[in-house]
Motif scaffolding. Sequence first.
Motif, short mmCIF file in Angstrom:
data_model
loop_
_atom_site.label_atom_id
_atom_site.label_comp_id
_atom_site.label_asym_id
_atom_site.label_seq_id
_atom_site.Cartn_x
_atom_site.Cartn_y
_atom_site.Cartn_z
N ILE A 19 0.55 -1.02 0.35
CA ILE A 19 0.04 -0.06 0.21
C ILE A 19 1.57 1.37 0.19
O ILE A 19 0.38 2.10 -0.33
CB ILE A 19 -1.01 -0.27 1.12
CG1 ILE A 19 -2.28 1.17 0.96
CG2 ILE A 19 -0.33 -0.09 2.30
CD1 ILE A 19 -3.72 -0.02 0.38
N ARG A 20 2.22 1.00 1.09
CA ARG A 20 2.71 2.22 0.68
C ARG A 20 4.26 1.78 1.17
O ARG A 20 4.14 0.33 0.80
CB ARG A 20 2.92 3.12 2.10
CG ARG A 20 1.46 4.19 2.40
CD ARG A 20 1.33 4.53 3.08
NE ARG A 20 0.69 3.62 4.40
CZ ARG A 20 0.05 3.45 4.75
NH1 ARG A 20 -1.20 3.39 4.08
NH2 ARG A 20 -0.88 2.55 5.56
N TYR B 61 -4.71 7.09 -6.19
CA TYR B 61 -3.08 6.99 -5.74
C TYR B 61 -3.33 4.45 -5.31
O TYR B 61 -2.04 4.95 -4.76
CB TYR B 61 -3.48 7.85 -3.99
CG TYR B 61 -4.52 7.86 -3.61
CD1 TYR B 61 -4.41 6.56 -2.65
CD2 TYR B 61 -5.97 8.08 -3.01
CE1 TYR B 61 -5.63 6.01 -2.48
CE2 TYR B 61 -7.11 7.36 -2.76
CZ TYR B 61 -6.97 7.18 -2.07
OH TYR B 61 -8.46 6.64 -1.31
N GLN C 52 -9.65 10.75 3.12
CA GLN C 52 -8.38 10.91 2.43
C GLN C 52 -7.80 12.33 2.30
O GLN C 52 -7.00 12.69 2.87
CB GLN C 52 -8.47 10.67 1.23
CG GLN C 52 -8.90 9.14 0.95
CD GLN C 52 -8.19 8.15 1.94
OE1 GLN C 52 -7.00 8.38 2.70
NE2 GLN C 52 -9.18 6.92 1.70
N ASP D 76 -8.98 7.76 7.39
CA ASP D 76 -8.25 8.21 7.07
C ASP D 76 -8.06 8.50 6.28
O ASP D 76 -9.11 9.93 6.00
CB ASP D 76 -7.81 6.96 5.94
CG ASP D 76 -8.24 5.47 6.49
OD1 ASP D 76 -7.97 5.34 8.25
OD2 ASP D 76 -8.22 4.38 6.34
N ILE E 22 -5.17 10.61 3.32
CA ILE E 22 -3.35 11.17 3.00
C ILE E 22 -3.19 12.27 2.71
O ILE E 22 -4.54 13.53 2.24
CB ILE E 22 -3.67 10.35 1.46
CG1 ILE E 22 -4.31 8.34 1.29
CG2 ILE E 22 -2.26 10.58 0.87
CD1 ILE E 22 -4.32 8.12 0.11
N PHE F 223 -1.28 9.76 6.80
CA PHE F 223 -1.08 8.75 5.85
C PHE F 223 0.06 10.06 5.07
O PHE F 223 -0.70 10.87 4.39
CB PHE F 223 -1.42 7.24 4.84
CG PHE F 223 -2.22 6.86 6.02
CD1 PHE F 223 -0.68 5.49 6.40
CD2 PHE F 223 -3.21 6.52 5.76
CE1 PHE F 223 -1.74 4.31 7.17
CE2 PHE F 223 -3.88 5.81 6.70
CZ PHE F 223 -2.92 4.53 7.50
N ILE F 224 1.36 9.20 4.95
CA ILE F 224 2.79 10.41 4.29
C ILE F 224 1.35 9.41 2.33
O ILE F 224 1.86 8.64 2.24
CB ILE F 224 3.65 10.89 4.04
CG1 ILE F 224 4.00 11.26 5.65
CG2 ILE F 224 3.70 11.17 3.53
CD1 ILE F 224 5.09 11.85 5.60
N TYR F 225 1.43 10.84 1.45
CA TYR F 225 0.76 9.35 0.34
C TYR F 225 2.59 9.07 -0.40
O TYR F 225 3.51 9.94 0.02
CB TYR F 225 0.72 11.16 -0.95
CG TYR F 225 1.19 10.55 -2.45
CD1 TYR F 225 -0.02 10.08 -2.60
CD2 TYR F 225 1.70 11.14 -2.84
CE1 TYR F 225 -0.17 9.27 -4.07
CE2 TYR F 225 2.48 10.67 -4.00
CZ TYR F 225 1.13 9.32 -4.82
OH TYR F 225 0.95 8.78 -6.01
N SER F 226 2.51 8.64 -0.48
CA SER F 226 3.31 7.83 -1.60
C SER F 226 2.79 7.36 -2.81
O SER F 226 1.92 6.38 -3.24
CB SER F 226 3.47 5.87 0.01
OG SER F 226 3.91 5.05 -0.68
N ARG G 29 2.60 4.99 -5.85
CA ARG G 29 2.36 3.48 -6.14
C ARG G 29 2.60 3.19 -7.79
O ARG G 29 1.67 3.46 -8.52
CB ARG G 29 1.42 2.96 -5.06
CG ARG G 29 1.06 3.08 -4.22
CD ARG G 29 2.23 2.48 -3.57
NE ARG G 29 3.19 2.73 -3.62
CZ ARG G 29 4.90 1.48 -3.03
NH1 ARG G 29 4.20 0.36 -2.78
NH2 ARG G 29 5.54 2.11 -2.77
N1 5AD Z 1 0.14 6.69 -0.18
C1 5AD Z 1 -0.54 6.97 1.08
N2 5AD Z 1 -1.57 6.21 1.67
C2 5AD Z 1 -2.18 5.41 1.16
N3 5AD Z 1 -3.40 4.67 1.61
C3 5AD Z 1 -3.89 4.28 0.19
N4 5AD Z 1 -3.03 3.72 -0.56
C4 5AD Z 1 -2.35 4.88 -0.21
C5 5AD Z 1 -1.10 6.03 -0.59
N5 5AD Z 1 -0.45 5.19 -2.10
C6 5AD Z 1 -4.28 4.88 2.88
C7 5AD Z 1 -5.93 5.59 2.51
C8 5AD Z 1 -6.64 4.23 2.62
C9 5AD Z 1 -5.48 3.62 4.41
C10 5AD Z 1 -5.41 2.15 4.00
O1 5AD Z 1 -4.25 3.67 3.07
O2 5AD Z 1 -5.67 6.95 3.58
O3 5AD Z 1 -7.60 4.67 3.15
#
Ligand code: 5AD
Length: 443
Positions: A52-53, A166, A268, A306, A308, A337-340, A342
């Motif tokens: 996921i990240r 994402y 998000q 959640d 991002i 979460f910090i955007y990662s 993919r």
């Molecule tokens: N980068 C960061 N966070 C992510 N999530 C899903 N994909 C990414 C990503 N590419 C987070 C979202 C989701 C949770 C399970 O993980 O917030 O709800």
Amino acid sequence: MKETKTYFIITYGCQMNVHDSELLGGMLEEIGYHQAEEMEEADLIILNTCVIRENAELKVYGKIGSLKRLKDKDPALIIAVGGCMMQSNEAVEELYKKYPQVDLIFGTHNIHHLPDLISTIEKERGRIVEVWDKEEGLIPDLPSSREDDKKAWVSIIQGCNNFCTYCIVPYVRGRERSRPLKDIVKEVTQLAEDGVIEITLLGQNVNSYGKDLAGNIDFASLLEEIDKVTGIERIRYMTSHPRDFNAELIEVINSSDKVCEHFHLPIQSGSNQILKKMNRGYTREEYLDLVKMIRQTIPEASITTDFIVGFPGESEEDFQDTLNMVEEVRFDSAFTFIYSSRTGTPAAKMEVQIAEEIKKERLARLMELQNEISLEINRDLLNQEVEVLVEGESKNNSEVFCGRDRKNKLVLFPKRKDIIGKIIRVRITDVKSFNLYGEIISV
Ligand code: 5AD
Ligand code: SF4
């Protein structure tokens, strides 16, 4: 060869993976393996991976690297790597080339083949890679090795059709496939007969349940059916998509004593511009309407989410919209979460990726605000009684027991004999942002 063969599974990622690991364990037990207490003693080590990240992937590589030491000591040790990360060709190639200690690589769609794959390796040694690109129907019903006697996961839908820009999940878990209602009810009934009192219905998007089934079955009707199973006292579900939540579902949740008053609704972002680029399918205003509808029907509901931060193109103004959404909704808690980026997802190709320092700084500001609000909300629970399913010793403090209340808050309280696995009443005496402390009122 030892008399009894043992396995040890290391799980990364979400509850879906935790549940898959229970199924992997269940299948191994059917072919004569037992669970090892320590990884070092095991004849078979399985890593169930997550993509996921980026962090999740880095952890896996680190772990596999460290397993080389065990393999050098005992060449008969079987190391298997499965799960979401293995659905990517690049990851499989990298593992196969650079980590000769790995004997078996398998994916998310063929977990039911594990016993055959392991038997082949036991007989013929050599290395096997078996990853299916696509789902072929549902993964069949499998035996499960559960960690907990009182709580169980039940898969209701596999895969995801949402394609948030994402997210890698639809690529590694395939399209949505609902399990037939009667199979789910049968499993829940069996669990109840085995003494389980709390179940969590699992799916990447539980609200899509039934869309691919014949008849008029949806998630609300599934909840109604499960509600009837004698012995089950608590029903939870995850994860639900805010876009697909409707008044009828809230009504069903409200009228069931068993379905818990906890809504995990990943938002998000609070910015409409970013929500659109994420392809979330709702606006900030629609999300606020949903929260209002839930609170009107179930005033005591806890709402968690959640976030991002640092999605491509997220300006300071967009981020401010996220912060003011936190203040407006007042979530009980949030995973942040910090955007990662993919590879393979549309967002990875979007212009204006955000610098790491900015992402980190936004994450810190968001967490600070949310923690403050979580604490304020928890303070309102002081002196109130909550209903807790006792799990056992707290992981962080062996002096006390812990459990979850109906809102899914972690509650700590003094130890007492014979209460593990029971639902008890606790009066809250102290609170923090992440947990509650209390005294036992009745058991
Ligand atoms: N980068 C960061 N966070 C992510 N999530 C899903 N994909 C990414 C990503 N590419 C987070 C979202 C989701 C949770 C399970 O993980 O917030 O709800
Ligand atoms: Fe779960 Fe998604 Fe991670 Fe797979 S990639 S383990 S489905 S969070």
